[in-house]
Design a protein around this motif. Structure first.
Motif, PDB file in Angstrom:
ATOM      1  N   LEU A   1     -19.395 -32.152   4.405  1.00  0.00           N
ATOM      2  CA  LEU A   1     -20.100 -32.996   3.442  1.00  0.00           C
ATOM      3  C   LEU A   1     -20.726 -32.115   2.372  1.00  0.00           C
ATOM      4  O   LEU A   1     -21.186 -31.012   2.665  1.00  0.00           O
ATOM      5  CB  LEU A   1     -21.229 -33.774   4.122  1.00  0.00           C
ATOM      6  CG  LEU A   1     -20.993 -35.178   4.613  1.00  0.00           C
ATOM      7  CD1 LEU A   1     -22.225 -35.695   5.335  1.00  0.00           C
ATOM      8  CD2 LEU A   1     -20.600 -36.114   3.504  1.00  0.00           C
ATOM      9  N   ARG A   2     -20.773 -32.634   1.163  1.00  0.00           N
ATOM     10  CA  ARG A   2     -21.511 -31.964   0.091  1.00  0.00           C
ATOM     11  C   ARG A   2     -22.978 -31.911   0.550  1.00  0.00           C
ATOM     12  O   ARG A   2     -23.498 -32.847   1.136  1.00  0.00           O
ATOM     13  CB  ARG A   2     -21.360 -32.768  -1.193  1.00  0.00           C
ATOM     14  CG  ARG A   2     -22.002 -32.122  -2.401  1.00  0.00           C
ATOM     15  CD  ARG A   2     -21.826 -32.979  -3.635  1.00  0.00           C
ATOM     16  NE  ARG A   2     -20.473 -32.954  -4.132  1.00  0.00           N
ATOM     17  CZ  ARG A   2     -20.004 -32.057  -5.014  1.00  0.00           C
ATOM     18  NH1 ARG A   2     -20.817 -31.141  -5.486  1.00  0.00           N
ATOM     19  NH2 ARG A   2     -18.756 -32.112  -5.413  1.00  0.00           N
ATOM     20  N   MET A   3     -23.629 -30.813   0.282  1.00  0.00           N
ATOM     21  CA  MET A   3     -25.010 -30.612   0.732  1.00  0.00           C
ATOM     22  C   MET A   3     -25.929 -31.729   0.243  1.00  0.00           C
ATOM     23  O   MET A   3     -26.765 -32.219   0.998  1.00  0.00           O
ATOM     24  CB  MET A   3     -25.536 -29.251   0.265  1.00  0.00           C
ATOM     25  CG  MET A   3     -24.850 -28.059   0.925  1.00  0.00           C
ATOM     26  SD  MET A   3     -25.419 -27.729   2.594  1.00  0.00           S
ATOM     27  CE  MET A   3     -27.010 -26.994   2.253  1.00  0.00           C
ATOM     28  N   SER A   4     -25.767 -32.146  -1.006  1.00  0.00           N
ATOM     29  CA  SER A   4     -26.637 -33.202  -1.536  1.00  0.00           C
ATOM     30  C   SER A   4     -26.427 -34.512  -0.790  1.00  0.00           C
ATOM     31  O   SER A   4     -27.385 -35.235  -0.507  1.00  0.00           O
ATOM     32  CB  SER A   4     -26.395 -33.397  -3.030  1.00  0.00           C
ATOM     33  OG  SER A   4     -25.035 -33.700  -3.278  1.00  0.00           O
ATOM     34  N   GLU A   5     -25.188 -34.819  -0.432  1.00  0.00           N
ATOM     35  CA  GLU A   5     -24.891 -36.044   0.320  1.00  0.00           C
ATOM     36  C   GLU A   5     -25.448 -35.947   1.740  1.00  0.00           C
ATOM     37  O   GLU A   5     -25.993 -36.915   2.270  1.00  0.00           O
ATOM     38  CB  GLU A   5     -23.387 -36.295   0.349  1.00  0.00           C
ATOM     39  CG  GLU A   5     -22.964 -37.509   1.152  1.00  0.00           C
ATOM     40  CD  GLU A   5     -23.503 -38.828   0.616  1.00  0.00           C
ATOM     41  OE1 GLU A   5     -23.585 -39.793   1.413  1.00  0.00           O
ATOM     42  OE2 GLU A   5     -23.843 -38.917  -0.578  1.00  0.00           O
ATOM     43  N   LEU A   6     -25.325 -34.788   2.345  1.00  0.00           N
ATOM     44  CA  LEU A   6     -25.865 -34.577   3.692  1.00  0.00           C
ATOM     45  C   LEU A   6     -27.381 -34.748   3.691  1.00  0.00           C
ATOM     46  O   LEU A   6     -27.935 -35.396   4.584  1.00  0.00           O
ATOM     47  CB  LEU A   6     -25.463 -33.193   4.202  1.00  0.00           C
ATOM     48  CG  LEU A   6     -25.906 -32.812   5.605  1.00  0.00           C
ATOM     49  CD1 LEU A   6     -25.452 -33.829   6.648  1.00  0.00           C
ATOM     50  CD2 LEU A   6     -25.380 -31.421   5.948  1.00  0.00           C
ATOM     51  N   ALA A   7     -28.047 -34.207   2.687  1.00  0.00           N
ATOM     52  CA  ALA A   7     -29.505 -34.375   2.586  1.00  0.00           C
ATOM     53  C   ALA A   7     -29.870 -35.842   2.461  1.00  0.00           C
ATOM     54  O   ALA A   7     -30.801 -36.319   3.115  1.00  0.00           O
ATOM     55  CB  ALA A   7     -30.049 -33.583   1.392  1.00  0.00           C
TER      56      ALA A   7
ATOM     57  N   LEU B   1     -14.379 -27.302  -3.777  1.00  0.00           N
ATOM     58  CA  LEU B   1     -13.184 -27.021  -4.567  1.00  0.00           C
ATOM     59  C   LEU B   1     -12.870 -28.139  -5.555  1.00  0.00           C
ATOM     60  O   LEU B   1     -12.231 -27.897  -6.578  1.00  0.00           O
ATOM     61  CB  LEU B   1     -11.986 -26.785  -3.649  1.00  0.00           C
ATOM     62  CG  LEU B   1     -12.090 -25.575  -2.720  1.00  0.00           C
ATOM     63  CD1 LEU B   1     -10.872 -25.485  -1.816  1.00  0.00           C
ATOM     64  CD2 LEU B   1     -12.294 -24.289  -3.504  1.00  0.00           C
ATOM     65  N   ALA B   2     -13.306 -29.338  -5.269  1.00  0.00           N
ATOM     66  CA  ALA B   2     -12.992 -30.488  -6.122  1.00  0.00           C
ATOM     67  C   ALA B   2     -13.528 -30.315  -7.534  1.00  0.00           C
ATOM     68  O   ALA B   2     -12.852 -30.646  -8.504  1.00  0.00           O
ATOM     69  CB  ALA B   2     -13.525 -31.781  -5.509  1.00  0.00           C
TER      70      ALA B   2
ATOM     71  N   LEU C   1     -20.471 -27.289   0.206  1.00  0.00           N
ATOM     72  CA  LEU C   1     -20.218 -28.185   1.324  1.00  0.00           C
ATOM     73  C   LEU C   1     -20.785 -27.542   2.583  1.00  0.00           C
ATOM     74  O   LEU C   1     -20.737 -26.314   2.739  1.00  0.00           O
ATOM     75  CB  LEU C   1     -18.713 -28.390   1.520  1.00  0.00           C
ATOM     76  CG  LEU C   1     -17.922 -28.982   0.374  1.00  0.00           C
ATOM     77  CD1 LEU C   1     -16.427 -28.917   0.674  1.00  0.00           C
ATOM     78  CD2 LEU C   1     -18.346 -30.420   0.139  1.00  0.00           C
ATOM     79  N   ALA C   2     -21.310 -28.352   3.469  1.00  0.00           N
ATOM     80  CA  ALA C   2     -21.657 -27.904   4.809  1.00  0.00           C
ATOM     81  C   ALA C   2     -20.491 -28.319   5.695  1.00  0.00           C
ATOM     82  O   ALA C   2     -20.029 -29.464   5.625  1.00  0.00           O
ATOM     83  CB  ALA C   2     -22.946 -28.555   5.288  1.00  0.00           C
ATOM     84  N   VAL C   3     -20.005 -27.381   6.494  1.00  0.00           N
ATOM     85  CA  VAL C   3     -18.833 -27.625   7.331  1.00  0.00           C
ATOM     86  C   VAL C   3     -19.204 -27.353   8.782  1.00  0.00           C
ATOM     87  O   VAL C   3     -19.716 -26.274   9.118  1.00  0.00           O
ATOM     88  CB  VAL C   3     -17.655 -26.716   6.911  1.00  0.00           C
ATOM     89  CG1 VAL C   3     -16.430 -27.005   7.757  1.00  0.00           C
ATOM     90  CG2 VAL C   3     -17.345 -26.883   5.427  1.00  0.00           C
TER      91      VAL C   3
END
Length: 154
Positions: free
Chosen positions: A56-62, A91-92, A98-100
């Motif tokens: 997830l993108r870090m901002s979305e995860l937050a 990469l997009a 992204l957090a993986v």
């Protein structure tokens, strides 16, 4: 002019605060004791495990975890030290990270989940009647829907 809480509202507000803090503390203690992680780490690992590619993108995860970007960044740094999460450049669009979830992180989540779910059941669902669970679901949905604008602003 401030519309102060009446006696019933004050009692309800304080009960809500006490109950939510107690449940959070009980869950955090259980996860620390049995899995060596705070509840926030568990929530991050869980959110990542539920997404395609476990990323997830870090901002979305937050946003999903209802924590600040800075608090998430600190937590992800600790999770990286444990080998449970890694960061990748998005990469997009070339912006953001992204957090993986790693295999080790997924294994840590899988090991922690049974004890956590049992504690959630003991702390919340075992003390409520079925109609109270339904009412709590509706109440939480209303609070989240009503607070969505506040979350975006603040």
């Amino acid at each position: 002019m401030t519309e102060w809480l009446d006696e019933d509202e004050q009692r309800t507000w304080r009960a809500f605060l006490a109950a939510t803090r107690l449940v959070q503390e009980v869950l955090d203690r259980q996860l620390q004791r049995e899995a060596g992680m705070p509840h926030t780490y568990y929530e991050i690992l869980l959110r990542l495990s539920e997404t395609p590619g476990r990323r997830l993108r870090m901002s979305e995860l937050a946003a999903q975890a209802h924590i600040s970007q800075s608090r998430l960044s600190h937590a992800v740094a600790r999770l990286e030290e444990r080998g449970w999460v890694r960061r990748e450049r998005c990469l997009a669009d070339g912006r953001g990270n992204l957090a993986v979830l790693t295999g080790e992180g997924h294994a840590a989540l899988a090991a922690a989940a049974p004890g956590h779910v049992a504690q959630v059941r003991r702390a919340l669902f075992d003390v409520l009647k079925p109609d109270q669970v339904e009412a709590l679901d509706e109440i939480c949905a209303a609070i989240l829907a009503g607070s969505a604008g506040d979350t975006l602003r603040g």
